[in-house]
Design an enzyme around this catalytic site. Structure first.
Site, PDB file in Angstrom:
ATOM      1  N   GLY A 127       0.761  -1.244   0.000  1.00  0.00           N
ATOM      2  CA  GLY A 127       0.000   0.000   0.000  1.00  0.00           C
ATOM      3  C   GLY A 127       0.790   1.292   0.000  1.00  0.00           C
TER       4      GLY A 127
ATOM      5  N   GLU B  92       4.516   3.785   6.020  1.00  0.00           N
ATOM      6  CA  GLU B  92       3.271   3.024   6.017  1.00  0.00           C
ATOM      7  C   GLU B  92       2.194   3.781   5.252  1.00  0.00           C
ATOM      8  OE1 GLU B  92       1.705   0.394   6.651  1.00  0.00           O
ATOM      9  OE2 GLU B  92       2.943  -0.822   7.961  1.00  0.00           O
ATOM     10  N   ASP B  93       1.258   3.040   4.659  1.00  0.00           N
ATOM     11  CA  ASP B  93       0.132   3.673   3.988  1.00  0.00           C
ATOM     12  C   ASP B  93      -0.884   4.200   4.999  1.00  0.00           C
ATOM     13  OD1 ASP B  93      -0.487   1.084   4.787  1.00  0.00           O
ATOM     14  OD2 ASP B  93      -1.380   0.469   2.896  1.00  0.00           O
TER      15      ASP B  93
ATOM     16  N   ASP C 281      -4.389   1.825  11.230  1.00  0.00           N
ATOM     17  CA  ASP C 281      -5.798   1.643  11.578  1.00  0.00           C
ATOM     18  C   ASP C 281      -5.858   1.251  13.057  1.00  0.00           C
ATOM     19  OD1 ASP C 281      -8.397   0.609  11.816  1.00  0.00           O
ATOM     20  OD2 ASP C 281      -8.466  -0.154   9.802  1.00  0.00           O
TER      21      ASP C 281
ATOM     22  N   LYS D 291      -6.054   6.593  11.404  1.00  0.00           N
ATOM     23  CA  LYS D 291      -7.456   6.590  11.870  1.00  0.00           C
ATOM     24  C   LYS D 291      -7.445   6.631  13.396  1.00  0.00           C
ATOM     25  CE  LYS D 291      -9.378   3.691   8.153  1.00  0.00           C
ATOM     26  NZ  LYS D 291      -9.950   2.372   7.840  1.00  0.00           N
TER      27      LYS D 291
ATOM     28  N   ASP E  51      -6.005  -0.659  -1.513  1.00  0.00           N
ATOM     29  CA  ASP E  51      -6.861  -1.465  -2.385  1.00  0.00           C
ATOM     30  C   ASP E  51      -8.140  -1.957  -1.724  1.00  0.00           C
ATOM     31  OD1 ASP E  51      -5.507  -3.341  -0.624  1.00  0.00           O
ATOM     32  OD2 ASP E  51      -6.281  -4.909  -1.942  1.00  0.00           O
TER      33      ASP E  51
ATOM     34  N   ARG F 133      -5.750   0.500  -6.280  1.00  0.00           N
ATOM     35  CA  ARG F 133      -4.449   1.051  -5.850  1.00  0.00           C
ATOM     36  C   ARG F 133      -3.991   2.177  -6.778  1.00  0.00           C
ATOM     37  NH1 ARG F 133      -2.369  -2.262  -1.856  1.00  0.00           N
ATOM     38  NH2 ARG F 133      -2.722  -4.490  -2.072  1.00  0.00           N
TER      39      ARG F 133
HETATM   40  P1  5GP Z   1      -3.753  -2.061  11.355  1.00  0.00           P
HETATM   41  O1  5GP Z   1      -2.862  -3.206  11.730  1.00  0.00           O
HETATM   42  O2  5GP Z   1      -3.219  -0.712  11.775  1.00  0.00           O
HETATM   43  O3  5GP Z   1      -5.168  -2.293  11.863  1.00  0.00           O
HETATM   44  O4  5GP Z   1      -3.953  -2.108   9.799  1.00  0.00           O
HETATM   45  C1  5GP Z   1      -3.005  -1.690   8.899  1.00  0.00           C
HETATM   46  C2  5GP Z   1      -3.255  -2.291   7.533  1.00  0.00           C
HETATM   47  O5  5GP Z   1      -4.640  -2.568   7.302  1.00  0.00           O
HETATM   48  C3  5GP Z   1      -2.843  -1.298   6.455  1.00  0.00           C
HETATM   49  O6  5GP Z   1      -1.481  -1.426   6.133  1.00  0.00           O
HETATM   50  C4  5GP Z   1      -3.790  -1.647   5.326  1.00  0.00           C
HETATM   51  O7  5GP Z   1      -3.237  -2.692   4.556  1.00  0.00           O
HETATM   52  C5  5GP Z   1      -5.036  -2.163   6.012  1.00  0.00           C
HETATM   53  N1  5GP Z   1      -6.081  -1.121   6.128  1.00  0.00           N
HETATM   54  C6  5GP Z   1      -6.487  -0.511   7.259  1.00  0.00           C
HETATM   55  N2  5GP Z   1      -7.478   0.378   7.011  1.00  0.00           N
HETATM   56  C7  5GP Z   1      -7.686   0.324   5.673  1.00  0.00           C
HETATM   57  C8  5GP Z   1      -8.601   1.020   4.786  1.00  0.00           C
HETATM   58  O8  5GP Z   1      -9.417   1.875   5.158  1.00  0.00           O
HETATM   59  N3  5GP Z   1      -8.509   0.690   3.466  1.00  0.00           N
HETATM   60  C9  5GP Z   1      -7.647  -0.238   2.983  1.00  0.00           C
HETATM   61  N4  5GP Z   1      -7.658  -0.451   1.671  1.00  0.00           N
HETATM   62  N5  5GP Z   1      -6.778  -0.907   3.781  1.00  0.00           N
HETATM   63  C10 5GP Z   1      -6.806  -0.626   5.122  1.00  0.00           C
END
Ligand code: 5GP
Length: 178
Positions: free
Chosen positions: A48, A102-103, A106, A134, A162, A168
């Site tokens: 991402g 990082e993209d 979350d 977020k 994606d 993407r």
């Molecule tokens: P975390 O471990 O912080 O919950 O999640 C991180 C990963 O979840 C990101 O690198 C991404 O791949 C995916 N992700 C989290 N939120 C989103 C979103 O709103 N859209 C997309 N496409 N991927 C997300």
């Protein structure tokens, strides 16, 4: 394009490219000051982050390197639950300043696990830069050194992110229409 359809879902435009690039400008400006003389190794966490990494690198004026890594889809468990293994960081990073790109952050679980793994490789410092954050979804204590933008707790696509492999390539960010 104010709406796009990807597979079975509709998405509407939420953050235009212009706004995203202004956020990248600010992150780059801060890095150019903070990381002067540190010769950082930027580590782009695929898939991402590729657009963020590309736009950011074009704006960095300090000497730096970039490396591309991936997280395995699944590997073992740890204190924080499922641990994804970092693949592709093969260089010697001992004593280096590492900046993870990082993209999106979350829940924060992915970045916490990634930082832990990088720290075990003996760098001088590990910093985290995320294009999107977020805050309402992230209940963990994560140290984010650079954040492009805070966004609401909705599923988004575009600018590298994606929906089941698609979207993407969109230059703007779109939010799912419920
Ligand atoms: P975390 O471990 O912080 O919950 O999640 C991180 C990963 O979840 C990101 O690198 C991404 O791949 C995916 N992700 C989290 N939120 C989103 C979103 O709103 N859209 C997309 N496409 N991927 C997300």
């Amino acid at each position: 394009m104010s709406r796009v359809k990807l597979l079975d879902r509709e998405f509407e435009l939420s953050i235009p490219e212009e706004t995203l690039l202004k956020a990248v400008d600010k992150v780059a400006e801060k890095m150019n000051k903070d990381l002067e003389g540190k010769n950082p190794l930027m580590v782009c966490v695929l898939n991402g982050s590729f657009m963020f990494a590309s736009d950011l690198m074009k704006r960095l004026t300090i000497p730096c390197e970039i490396s591309f890594v991936k997280l395995s889809s699944y590997s073992g468990t740890g204190s924080t639950g499922k641990v994804k293994e970092l693949i592709g960081l093969n260089e010697d990073i001992s004593g280096r300043t590492i900046v993870l790109l990082e993209d999106i952050v979350d829940t924060g679980l992915t970045i916490i696990n990634t930082v832990e793994q990088v720290k075990q490789m003996g760098p001088a410092d590990v910093k985290v830069a995320t294009m999107l954050f977020k805050p309402d979804a992230c209940k963990r204590d994560v140290k984010l050194d650079y954040v492009g933008m805070d966004i609401p707790n909705d599923f988004i696509v575009g600018y590298g992110l994606d929906y089941d492999g698609y979207g993407r390539n969109l230059k703007d960010i779109y939010t799912v229409v419920e």
